[in-house]
Design an enzyme around this catalytic site. Structure first.
Site, PDB file in Angstrom:
ATOM      1  N   LYS A 122       1.001  -1.348   0.241  1.00 10.12           N
ATOM      2  CA  LYS A 122      -0.105   0.290  -0.154  1.00 10.12           C
ATOM      3  C   LYS A 122       0.534   1.068   0.028  1.00 10.12           C
ATOM      4  O   LYS A 122       1.179   1.607   0.948  1.00 10.12           O
ATOM      5  CB  LYS A 122      -1.170   0.212   1.212  1.00 10.12           C
ATOM      6  CG  LYS A 122      -1.999   0.802   0.730  1.00 10.12           C
ATOM      7  CD  LYS A 122      -1.842   2.521   0.996  1.00 10.12           C
ATOM      8  CE  LYS A 122      -2.223   2.874   2.263  1.00 10.12           C
ATOM      9  NZ  LYS A 122      -1.317   4.674   1.813  1.00 10.12           N
TER      10      LYS A 122
ATOM     11  N   GLU B 275       7.694   0.953  12.274  1.00 10.64           N
ATOM     12  CA  GLU B 275       9.116   1.900  12.367  1.00 10.64           C
ATOM     13  C   GLU B 275       8.857   3.421  12.357  1.00 10.64           C
ATOM     14  O   GLU B 275       7.218   3.251  11.599  1.00 10.64           O
ATOM     15  CB  GLU B 275       9.983   1.525  10.797  1.00 10.64           C
ATOM     16  CG  GLU B 275      11.256   1.647  11.501  1.00 10.64           C
ATOM     17  CD  GLU B 275      11.436   3.530  10.921  1.00 10.64           C
ATOM     18  OE1 GLU B 275      10.920   4.582  11.806  1.00 10.64           O
ATOM     19  OE2 GLU B 275      11.346   4.080   9.455  1.00 10.64           O
TER      20      GLU B 275
ATOM     21  N   CYS C 295      12.725  10.612   9.940  1.00 12.86           N
ATOM     22  CA  CYS C 295      12.108   9.960  11.155  1.00 12.86           C
ATOM     23  C   CYS C 295      13.551  10.122  12.574  1.00 12.86           C
ATOM     24  O   CYS C 295      13.435   9.904  13.641  1.00 12.86           O
ATOM     25  CB  CYS C 295      11.797   8.142  11.249  1.00 12.86           C
ATOM     26  SG  CYS C 295      13.126   7.222  10.406  1.00 12.86           S
TER      27      CYS C 295
ATOM     28  N   GLU D  51       7.829  14.964  17.012  1.00 17.53           N
ATOM     29  CA  GLU D  51       8.403  14.745  16.264  1.00 17.53           C
ATOM     30  C   GLU D  51       7.327  15.812  15.154  1.00 17.53           C
ATOM     31  O   GLU D  51       6.301  15.483  14.683  1.00 17.53           O
ATOM     32  CB  GLU D  51       8.070  13.321  15.739  1.00 17.53           C
ATOM     33  CG  GLU D  51       8.460  13.573  14.567  1.00 17.53           C
ATOM     34  CD  GLU D  51       8.556  12.155  13.769  1.00 17.53           C
ATOM     35  OE1 GLU D  51       9.538  11.801  13.508  1.00 17.53           O
ATOM     36  OE2 GLU D  51       7.437  11.193  13.998  1.00 17.53           O
TER      37      GLU D  51
END
Length: 489
Positions: A182, A257, A291, A392
Protein backbone atom coordinates in the site's frame (compact mmCIF):
# COMPACT_ATOMS: atom_id res chain seq x y z
CA UNK A 1 12.56 21.00 -15.92
CA UNK A 2 12.04 17.56 -17.47
CA UNK A 3 8.57 16.63 -16.21
CA UNK A 4 6.99 15.47 -19.47
CA UNK A 5 9.76 13.04 -20.44
CA UNK A 6 9.41 10.86 -17.34
CA UNK A 7 5.72 11.07 -16.45
CA UNK A 8 3.16 8.65 -17.82
CA UNK A 9 0.25 9.90 -19.87
CA UNK A 10 -3.06 8.95 -18.32
CA UNK A 11 -3.82 7.64 -14.85
CA UNK A 12 -1.23 5.67 -12.91
CA UNK A 13 -2.57 2.10 -12.33
CA UNK A 14 -2.73 -0.56 -9.64
CA UNK A 15 -0.77 -3.80 -9.99
CA UNK A 16 -2.86 -6.88 -9.16
CA UNK A 17 -2.13 -10.49 -10.16
CA UNK A 18 0.56 -9.54 -12.64
CA UNK A 19 -1.49 -6.89 -14.47
CA UNK A 20 -1.65 -3.12 -14.37
CA UNK A 21 -5.31 -2.20 -13.98
CA UNK A 22 -7.80 0.42 -12.90
CA UNK A 23 -9.88 0.14 -9.73
CA UNK A 24 -13.19 -1.68 -9.51
CA UNK A 25 -14.96 1.61 -8.75
CA UNK A 26 -13.09 3.61 -11.37
CA UNK A 27 -11.85 6.23 -8.89
CA UNK A 28 -8.64 8.22 -8.94
CA UNK A 29 -6.93 10.99 -6.98
CA UNK A 30 -4.54 13.85 -7.73
CA UNK A 31 -0.89 13.95 -6.73
CA UNK A 32 0.79 17.35 -6.25
CA UNK A 33 4.20 18.72 -7.11
CA UNK A 34 5.23 20.27 -3.75
CA UNK A 35 7.53 22.76 -5.47
CA UNK A 36 4.66 24.40 -7.34
CA UNK A 37 1.48 23.31 -5.58
CA UNK A 38 0.12 22.14 -8.94
CA UNK A 39 -1.26 18.71 -9.85
CA UNK A 40 1.52 16.45 -11.08
CA UNK A 41 -0.42 13.30 -11.99
CA UNK A 42 -3.55 11.26 -11.39
CA UNK A 43 -3.38 7.88 -9.66
CA UNK A 44 -5.89 5.04 -9.49
CA UNK A 45 -7.57 4.82 -6.09
CA UNK A 46 -8.22 1.32 -4.80
CA UNK A 47 -11.15 0.29 -2.62
CA UNK A 48 -11.84 -2.72 -0.40
CA UNK A 49 -12.68 -4.88 -3.43
CA UNK A 50 -9.33 -4.12 -5.03
CA UNK A 51 -7.51 -4.90 -1.79
CA UNK A 52 -9.36 -8.21 -1.58
CA UNK A 53 -8.40 -9.06 -5.17
CA UNK A 54 -4.75 -8.20 -4.47
CA UNK A 55 -4.62 -10.28 -1.27
CA UNK A 56 -6.29 -13.27 -2.91
CA UNK A 57 -3.88 -13.08 -5.84
CA UNK A 58 -0.99 -13.03 -3.36
CA UNK A 59 -2.41 -16.02 -1.47
CA UNK A 60 -2.84 -18.03 -4.66
CA UNK A 61 0.71 -17.20 -5.77
CA UNK A 62 2.03 -18.24 -2.36
CA UNK A 63 0.15 -21.55 -2.31
CA UNK A 64 0.79 -22.59 -5.88
CA UNK A 65 4.27 -21.34 -6.57
CA UNK A 66 6.28 -18.94 -4.43
CA UNK A 67 6.54 -20.93 -1.20
CA UNK A 68 7.91 -23.87 -3.22
CA UNK A 69 10.51 -21.77 -5.06
CA UNK A 70 14.08 -22.31 -3.89
CA UNK A 71 16.04 -19.55 -2.19
CA UNK A 72 18.42 -19.51 -5.15
CA UNK A 73 15.58 -18.98 -7.63
CA UNK A 74 14.11 -16.21 -5.52
CA UNK A 75 17.52 -14.53 -5.28
CA UNK A 76 17.91 -14.62 -9.05
CA UNK A 77 14.59 -12.83 -9.47
CA UNK A 78 15.58 -10.21 -6.91
CA UNK A 79 18.73 -9.49 -8.92
CA UNK A 80 16.67 -9.25 -12.12
CA UNK A 81 14.49 -6.70 -10.35
CA UNK A 82 17.60 -4.72 -9.38
CA UNK A 83 18.65 -4.71 -13.04
CA UNK A 84 15.20 -3.52 -14.16
CA UNK A 85 15.25 -0.73 -11.58
CA UNK A 86 18.78 0.29 -12.53
CA UNK A 87 17.63 0.79 -16.12
CA UNK A 88 14.94 3.13 -14.76
CA UNK A 89 17.16 5.02 -12.30
CA UNK A 90 16.90 8.42 -13.99
CA UNK A 91 13.14 8.18 -14.43
CA UNK A 92 12.68 7.07 -10.82
CA UNK A 93 14.93 9.84 -9.55
CA UNK A 94 12.93 12.53 -11.31
CA UNK A 95 9.59 11.07 -10.22
CA UNK A 96 10.63 11.16 -6.57
CA UNK A 97 12.17 14.60 -6.94
CA UNK A 98 8.91 16.04 -8.31
CA UNK A 99 6.61 14.02 -6.07
CA UNK A 100 8.52 14.30 -2.76
CA UNK A 101 10.38 17.60 -3.31
CA UNK A 102 13.78 16.09 -2.49
CA UNK A 103 16.70 17.66 -4.42
CA UNK A 104 17.65 15.63 -7.48
CA UNK A 105 21.26 15.10 -6.38
CA UNK A 106 20.11 13.55 -3.07
CA UNK A 107 17.50 11.40 -4.78
CA UNK A 108 20.01 9.93 -7.21
CA UNK A 109 22.34 9.05 -4.34
CA UNK A 110 19.52 7.44 -2.38
CA UNK A 111 18.50 5.21 -5.27
CA UNK A 112 22.07 3.94 -5.55
CA UNK A 113 21.99 2.63 -1.98
CA UNK A 114 18.61 1.02 -2.73
CA UNK A 115 20.16 -1.15 -5.43
CA UNK A 116 22.93 -2.17 -3.02
CA UNK A 117 20.23 -3.31 -0.59
CA UNK A 118 18.64 -5.63 -3.15
CA UNK A 119 22.00 -7.20 -3.92
CA UNK A 120 22.69 -7.73 -0.21
CA UNK A 121 19.37 -9.47 0.48
CA UNK A 122 19.65 -11.61 -2.64
CA UNK A 123 22.98 -12.95 -1.39
CA UNK A 124 22.20 -13.37 2.30
CA UNK A 125 18.83 -15.05 1.74
CA UNK A 126 20.45 -18.23 0.43
CA UNK A 127 22.11 -18.82 3.80
CA UNK A 128 19.00 -18.56 5.99
CA UNK A 129 17.86 -21.86 7.49
CA UNK A 130 17.00 -23.76 10.65
CA UNK A 131 19.18 -25.35 13.33
CA UNK A 132 19.68 -28.67 15.05
CA UNK A 133 19.36 -28.91 18.86
CA UNK A 134 20.81 -31.39 21.36
CA UNK A 135 17.76 -32.40 23.39
CA UNK A 136 17.66 -34.67 26.44
CA UNK A 137 16.09 -37.61 24.61
CA UNK A 138 18.94 -39.50 22.93
CA UNK A 139 16.61 -41.16 20.44
CA UNK A 140 15.40 -37.80 19.10
CA UNK A 141 16.94 -35.67 16.37
CA UNK A 142 15.52 -32.20 17.00
CA UNK A 143 15.71 -29.52 14.35
CA UNK A 144 13.96 -26.33 13.35
CA UNK A 145 12.63 -25.07 10.03
CA UNK A 146 12.27 -21.42 9.08
CA UNK A 147 9.14 -21.00 7.00
CA UNK A 148 7.37 -18.02 5.43
CA UNK A 149 4.14 -16.60 6.85
CA UNK A 150 2.21 -16.25 3.60
CA UNK A 151 0.75 -12.92 2.51
CA UNK A 152 2.47 -9.87 4.02
CA UNK A 153 0.94 -6.39 3.86
CA UNK A 154 3.41 -3.51 3.48
CA UNK A 155 2.19 0.01 4.30
CA UNK A 156 4.59 2.75 3.27
CA UNK A 157 5.21 6.40 4.22
CA UNK A 158 5.62 9.35 1.88
CA UNK A 159 9.14 10.58 2.70
CA UNK A 160 11.24 7.86 0.98
CA UNK A 161 8.60 5.92 -0.97
CA UNK A 162 10.72 3.74 -3.23
CA UNK A 163 13.73 3.00 -1.03
CA UNK A 164 11.55 2.13 1.98
CA UNK A 165 9.32 -0.06 -0.19
CA UNK A 166 12.37 -1.95 -1.43
CA UNK A 167 13.85 -2.29 2.07
CA UNK A 168 10.61 -3.90 3.27
CA UNK A 169 9.81 -5.92 0.16
CA UNK A 170 13.14 -7.67 -0.44
CA UNK A 171 13.28 -9.58 2.91
CA UNK A 172 9.61 -10.51 2.52
CA UNK A 173 10.22 -12.09 -0.88
CA UNK A 174 13.57 -13.61 0.07
CA UNK A 175 11.92 -15.46 2.96
CA UNK A 176 9.29 -16.94 0.62
CA UNK A 177 6.31 -14.69 1.36
CA UNK A 178 4.16 -12.83 -1.13
CA UNK A 179 3.25 -9.17 -0.74
CA UNK A 180 0.59 -6.52 -1.11
CA UNK A 181 2.06 -3.02 -1.04
CA UNK A 182 0.00 0.00 0.00
CA UNK A 183 1.87 3.04 -1.26
CA UNK A 184 1.33 6.44 0.31
CA UNK A 185 -1.40 8.39 -1.43
CA UNK A 186 0.87 11.47 -1.25
CA UNK A 187 3.89 10.02 -3.10
CA UNK A 188 2.88 6.90 -5.07
CA UNK A 189 4.45 7.56 -8.48
CA UNK A 190 7.80 5.79 -8.08
CA UNK A 191 6.02 2.80 -6.54
CA UNK A 192 3.91 2.46 -9.68
CA UNK A 193 7.10 2.30 -11.72
CA UNK A 194 8.40 -0.33 -9.30
CA UNK A 195 5.41 -2.37 -10.47
CA UNK A 196 6.55 -1.99 -14.09
CA UNK A 197 10.03 -3.20 -13.11
CA UNK A 198 8.48 -6.19 -11.31
CA UNK A 199 6.67 -7.20 -14.50
CA UNK A 200 9.87 -6.81 -16.54
CA UNK A 201 11.87 -8.92 -14.08
CA UNK A 202 9.47 -11.83 -14.60
CA UNK A 203 7.98 -12.41 -11.16
CA UNK A 204 5.07 -14.84 -11.22
CA UNK A 205 1.65 -13.11 -11.21
CA UNK A 206 0.39 -12.30 -7.74
CA UNK A 207 3.73 -12.52 -5.91
CA UNK A 208 3.84 -8.71 -5.64
CA UNK A 209 0.75 -6.51 -5.80
CA UNK A 210 0.49 -2.73 -5.42
CA UNK A 211 -2.56 -0.69 -4.39
CA UNK A 212 -2.98 3.03 -3.74
CA UNK A 213 -5.30 5.12 -1.63
CA UNK A 214 -5.98 6.54 1.83
CA UNK A 215 -4.81 4.67 4.90
CA UNK A 216 -8.24 4.96 6.53
CA UNK A 217 -9.81 2.84 3.78
CA UNK A 218 -7.19 0.99 1.72
CA UNK A 219 -4.69 0.56 4.55
CA UNK A 220 -7.35 -0.56 6.99
CA UNK A 221 -8.77 -3.08 4.52
CA UNK A 222 -5.28 -4.55 4.12
CA UNK A 223 -4.64 -4.77 7.87
CA UNK A 224 -8.02 -6.37 8.56
CA UNK A 225 -8.02 -8.86 5.68
CA UNK A 226 -8.17 -12.41 7.11
CA UNK A 227 -5.65 -13.79 4.61
CA UNK A 228 -2.92 -11.29 5.53
CA UNK A 229 -0.68 -12.99 8.09
CA UNK A 230 1.78 -10.19 8.73
CA UNK A 231 1.90 -6.38 8.52
CA UNK A 232 4.94 -4.13 8.17
CA UNK A 233 4.24 -0.43 8.62
CA UNK A 234 6.41 2.69 8.56
CA UNK A 235 4.81 5.98 9.52
CA UNK A 236 3.38 8.00 12.36
CA UNK A 237 3.15 6.64 15.89
CA UNK A 238 -0.61 7.20 16.22
CA UNK A 239 -1.31 5.22 13.04
CA UNK A 240 1.11 2.51 14.14
CA UNK A 241 -0.77 2.10 17.41
CA UNK A 242 -4.07 1.79 15.54
CA UNK A 243 -2.59 -0.90 13.26
CA UNK A 244 -1.21 -2.75 16.27
CA UNK A 245 -4.62 -2.78 17.94
CA UNK A 246 -6.32 -3.99 14.77
CA UNK A 247 -3.72 -6.70 14.12
CA UNK A 248 -4.20 -8.00 17.66
CA UNK A 249 -7.69 -9.26 16.76
CA UNK A 250 -6.13 -12.08 14.73
CA UNK A 251 -2.71 -12.12 16.44
CA UNK A 252 -1.07 -10.97 13.22
CA UNK A 253 2.66 -10.46 13.36
CA UNK A 254 3.59 -6.80 13.09
CA UNK A 255 6.72 -4.76 12.42
CA UNK A 256 6.35 -1.06 13.19
CA UNK A 257 8.90 1.63 12.33
CA UNK A 258 7.40 4.74 13.86
CA UNK A 259 8.30 8.28 14.82
CA UNK A 260 11.44 9.67 16.36
CA UNK A 261 12.73 12.68 18.25
CA UNK A 262 16.40 11.86 18.09
CA UNK A 263 19.00 13.57 20.30
CA UNK A 264 22.36 14.84 19.09
CA UNK A 265 24.42 14.92 22.30
CA UNK A 266 27.40 17.29 22.11
CA UNK A 267 29.96 17.12 24.93
CA UNK A 268 32.41 19.93 25.55
CA UNK A 269 35.32 17.94 24.09
CA UNK A 270 33.55 17.28 20.79
CA UNK A 271 34.77 18.36 17.37
CA UNK A 272 32.34 21.25 16.84
CA UNK A 273 32.85 21.46 13.08
CA UNK A 274 31.97 17.79 12.69
CA UNK A 275 29.05 18.04 15.08
CA UNK A 276 27.61 21.12 13.39
CA UNK A 277 27.83 19.31 10.04
CA UNK A 278 25.85 16.39 11.48
CA UNK A 279 23.16 18.76 12.77
CA UNK A 280 23.03 20.59 9.45
CA UNK A 281 22.62 17.39 7.46
CA UNK A 282 19.53 16.42 9.43
CA UNK A 283 17.93 19.76 8.56
CA UNK A 284 18.72 19.78 4.85
CA UNK A 285 18.31 16.10 3.98
CA UNK A 286 14.72 15.70 2.77
CA UNK A 287 13.92 19.04 4.47
CA UNK A 288 14.10 17.39 7.88
CA UNK A 289 11.38 14.89 6.96
CA UNK A 290 13.35 11.91 8.27
CA UNK A 291 12.35 9.76 11.23
CA UNK A 292 15.94 9.48 12.50
CA UNK A 293 16.74 13.20 12.18
CA UNK A 294 18.44 14.67 15.24
CA UNK A 295 16.01 17.42 16.13
CA UNK A 296 16.93 17.66 19.83
CA UNK A 297 20.39 19.22 20.12
CA UNK A 298 21.66 18.47 23.64
CA UNK A 299 24.74 20.65 24.10
CA UNK A 300 27.03 20.96 27.14
CA UNK A 301 26.35 24.32 28.77
CA UNK A 302 30.01 25.39 28.47
CA UNK A 303 29.87 25.31 24.68
CA UNK A 304 26.15 25.87 24.05
CA UNK A 305 26.46 29.46 22.83
CA UNK A 306 29.51 28.77 20.62
CA UNK A 307 27.81 25.72 19.07
CA UNK A 308 24.55 27.60 18.52
CA UNK A 309 26.38 30.42 16.74
CA UNK A 310 28.02 27.88 14.39
CA UNK A 311 24.56 26.55 13.55
CA UNK A 312 23.19 30.05 12.93
CA UNK A 313 25.94 30.70 10.41
CA UNK A 314 25.50 27.33 8.74
CA UNK A 315 21.69 27.64 8.48
CA UNK A 316 22.00 31.00 6.74
CA UNK A 317 24.05 29.41 3.96
CA UNK A 318 21.78 26.43 3.24
CA UNK A 319 20.79 26.61 -0.43
CA UNK A 320 16.99 26.42 -0.35
CA UNK A 321 15.51 26.13 -3.82
CA UNK A 322 13.70 24.15 -6.48
CA UNK A 323 14.64 20.46 -6.24
CA UNK A 324 15.51 20.09 -9.92
CA UNK A 325 18.39 22.56 -9.48
CA UNK A 326 21.57 20.49 -8.82
CA UNK A 327 22.82 23.25 -6.47
CA UNK A 328 19.79 22.97 -4.17
CA UNK A 329 20.45 21.49 -0.73
CA UNK A 330 16.92 21.77 0.67
CA UNK A 331 13.65 21.66 -1.20
CA UNK A 332 10.01 22.03 -0.11
CA UNK A 333 8.01 20.02 2.37
CA UNK A 334 5.96 17.24 0.83
CA UNK A 335 2.48 18.79 1.09
CA UNK A 336 0.48 21.79 2.19
CA UNK A 337 -0.70 19.83 5.23
CA UNK A 338 2.91 19.21 6.26
CA UNK A 339 3.78 22.86 5.72
CA UNK A 340 0.89 23.91 7.96
CA UNK A 341 1.97 21.39 10.60
CA UNK A 342 5.53 22.74 10.72
CA UNK A 343 4.32 26.34 10.82
CA UNK A 344 1.94 25.45 13.64
CA UNK A 345 4.81 23.98 15.69
CA UNK A 346 6.93 27.07 15.13
CA UNK A 347 4.04 29.01 16.64
CA UNK A 348 3.83 26.57 19.55
CA UNK A 349 7.53 27.03 20.23
CA UNK A 350 7.09 30.79 20.19
CA UNK A 351 4.28 30.45 22.73
CA UNK A 352 6.51 28.22 24.86
CA UNK A 353 9.18 30.95 24.74
CA UNK A 354 11.66 28.63 23.05
CA UNK A 355 12.82 31.57 20.91
CA UNK A 356 12.44 30.35 17.31
CA UNK A 357 15.07 31.85 15.03
CA UNK A 358 13.98 31.66 11.39
CA UNK A 359 17.38 31.87 9.77
CA UNK A 360 16.48 32.60 6.15
CA UNK A 361 13.97 34.97 4.59
CA UNK A 362 12.26 33.19 1.70
CA UNK A 363 9.49 35.75 1.24
CA UNK A 364 11.24 37.51 -1.64
CA UNK A 365 11.89 34.33 -3.63
CA UNK A 366 9.27 34.46 -6.38
CA UNK A 367 10.15 30.97 -7.66
CA UNK A 368 9.29 29.46 -4.26
CA UNK A 369 6.05 31.35 -3.68
CA UNK A 370 3.59 28.64 -4.72
CA UNK A 371 5.47 25.67 -3.26
CA UNK A 372 5.49 24.25 0.25
CA UNK A 373 8.76 25.83 1.37
CA UNK A 374 9.67 26.64 4.96
CA UNK A 375 12.89 28.24 6.17
CA UNK A 376 15.27 26.33 8.47
CA UNK A 377 14.39 27.22 12.06
CA UNK A 378 16.33 26.88 15.32
CA UNK A 379 14.81 27.05 18.80
CA UNK A 380 17.66 28.41 20.91
CA UNK A 381 16.14 28.38 24.42
CA UNK A 382 14.76 24.89 24.64
CA UNK A 383 13.81 22.81 27.65
CA UNK A 384 13.09 19.10 27.62
CA UNK A 385 9.46 19.40 28.71
CA UNK A 386 8.46 21.72 25.86
CA UNK A 387 6.12 20.38 23.21
CA UNK A 388 8.60 21.30 20.47
CA UNK A 389 11.19 19.17 22.30
CA UNK A 390 8.85 16.19 22.67
CA UNK A 391 6.78 15.97 19.48
CA UNK A 392 8.07 14.85 16.11
CA UNK A 393 7.66 17.93 13.92
CA UNK A 394 9.06 16.39 10.70
CA UNK A 395 10.56 19.48 9.15
CA UNK A 396 13.76 21.60 9.17
CA UNK A 397 13.33 22.56 12.82
CA UNK A 398 15.70 21.83 15.72
CA UNK A 399 15.76 22.79 19.39
CA UNK A 400 18.91 23.46 21.44
CA UNK A 401 18.79 22.16 25.03
CA UNK A 402 21.80 22.76 27.34
CA UNK A 403 22.93 20.07 29.82
CA UNK A 404 25.27 20.17 32.83
CA UNK A 405 27.05 16.80 32.86
CA UNK A 406 26.86 13.24 31.58
CA UNK A 407 24.06 12.21 33.93
CA UNK A 408 22.02 15.25 32.93
CA UNK A 409 22.54 14.46 29.23
CA UNK A 410 21.28 10.89 29.76
CA UNK A 411 18.25 12.13 31.69
CA UNK A 412 17.25 14.62 29.00
CA UNK A 413 17.93 12.22 26.12
CA UNK A 414 15.76 9.50 27.71
CA UNK A 415 13.01 11.99 28.58
CA UNK A 416 11.05 11.07 25.47
CA UNK A 417 8.40 8.57 24.47
CA UNK A 418 10.48 7.97 21.35
CA UNK A 419 13.65 5.87 21.15
CA UNK A 420 14.54 5.51 17.49
CA UNK A 421 18.02 6.99 17.04
CA UNK A 422 20.65 9.26 18.52
CA UNK A 423 24.18 10.61 18.03
CA UNK A 424 26.87 11.08 20.69
CA UNK A 425 29.79 13.42 19.94
CA UNK A 426 32.79 13.16 22.26
CA UNK A 427 36.51 12.36 22.07
CA UNK A 428 36.26 10.29 25.27
CA UNK A 429 35.87 6.63 24.25
CA UNK A 430 34.86 5.42 27.71
CA UNK A 431 32.19 8.10 27.94
CA UNK A 432 30.87 7.13 24.50
CA UNK A 433 30.46 3.49 25.62
CA UNK A 434 28.75 4.55 28.85
CA UNK A 435 26.30 6.62 26.82
CA UNK A 436 25.59 3.68 24.50
CA UNK A 437 24.62 1.57 27.49
CA UNK A 438 22.56 4.30 29.18
CA UNK A 439 20.53 5.61 26.23
CA UNK A 440 17.11 4.03 25.63
CA UNK A 441 17.56 4.17 21.87
CA UNK A 442 17.57 1.52 19.17
CA UNK A 443 20.20 3.04 16.86
CA UNK A 444 23.21 5.03 18.08
CA UNK A 445 26.08 6.65 16.18
CA UNK A 446 29.30 7.93 17.76
CA UNK A 447 30.88 10.98 16.10
CA UNK A 448 29.00 10.23 12.88
CA UNK A 449 25.54 10.84 11.45
CA UNK A 450 22.87 8.18 11.82
CA UNK A 451 23.02 6.03 8.70
CA UNK A 452 20.54 3.27 7.94
CA UNK A 453 22.68 0.49 6.43
CA UNK A 454 21.41 -2.32 4.25
CA UNK A 455 23.47 -4.84 6.20
CA UNK A 456 22.70 -3.85 9.81
CA UNK A 457 19.47 -4.11 11.84
CA UNK A 458 17.30 -1.02 12.22
CA UNK A 459 14.44 -0.45 14.65
CA UNK A 460 13.36 1.64 17.58
CA UNK A 461 12.72 1.36 21.31
CA UNK A 462 9.65 2.56 23.24
CA UNK A 463 7.01 4.18 21.00
CA UNK A 464 9.37 4.33 18.04
CA UNK A 465 8.53 0.85 16.92
CA UNK A 466 8.56 -2.89 17.14
CA UNK A 467 10.80 -5.39 15.36
CA UNK A 468 13.81 -4.89 13.11
CA UNK A 469 14.28 -4.02 9.48
CA UNK A 470 17.42 -4.30 7.32
CA UNK A 471 20.23 -6.78 7.71
CA UNK A 472 19.76 -10.49 8.38
CA UNK A 473 17.27 -9.61 11.12
CA UNK A 474 14.80 -8.37 8.50
CA UNK A 475 14.76 -11.74 6.74
CA UNK A 476 14.38 -13.59 10.04
CA UNK A 477 11.47 -11.29 10.99
CA UNK A 478 9.68 -12.57 7.90
CA UNK A 479 9.98 -16.23 8.88
CA UNK A 480 8.34 -18.32 11.58
CA UNK A 481 10.18 -21.14 13.35
CA UNK A 482 8.79 -24.67 13.31
CA UNK A 483 10.31 -27.21 15.71
CA UNK A 484 10.56 -30.88 14.62
CA UNK A 485 11.28 -33.93 16.83
CA UNK A 486 12.36 -36.93 14.73
CA UNK A 487 12.56 -40.32 16.45
CA UNK A 488 15.38 -42.59 15.28
CA UNK A 489 14.41 -45.65 17.42
Amino acid sequence: MQTSSHLRTGTYPLLIDGQERSSSAGQHFDVDNPSTGRVLAQVTQADANDVDAAVRAAQTAFDTHWRHTSARQRSRLLRKLADALERRTEQLAWLETWNVGRPITLTRATLGTMLDGIDYVAGVAQGIGGQTHNVADTHIVNFTLREPYGVVGLILPWNYPLTLTISKLMPVLAAGNTAVIKASEITPLSTVELGAAILEAGFPPGVINIVHGPGATVGQALVEHPLVERISFTGGTATGKAIYRSAAERIKRVTLELGGKSPLIVFDDADLDLTAAIALQDVTKNSGQICVACTRLLVHERIAEAFTERLRQAYQHIRVGLPEDPQTQMGPLVSRAQLERVQRYIGIGRDEQANPEVLQDLSGRAELRNGYFVAPTLFTQGRSGMQVAQDEIFGPVQVVIPFRDEADAVRIANDSRHGLAGVVCTRDGARAMRMCRALQIGNIAINDPIKVSVDAPFGGFKESGLGKERGIDAILENTQVKNVRFSIR
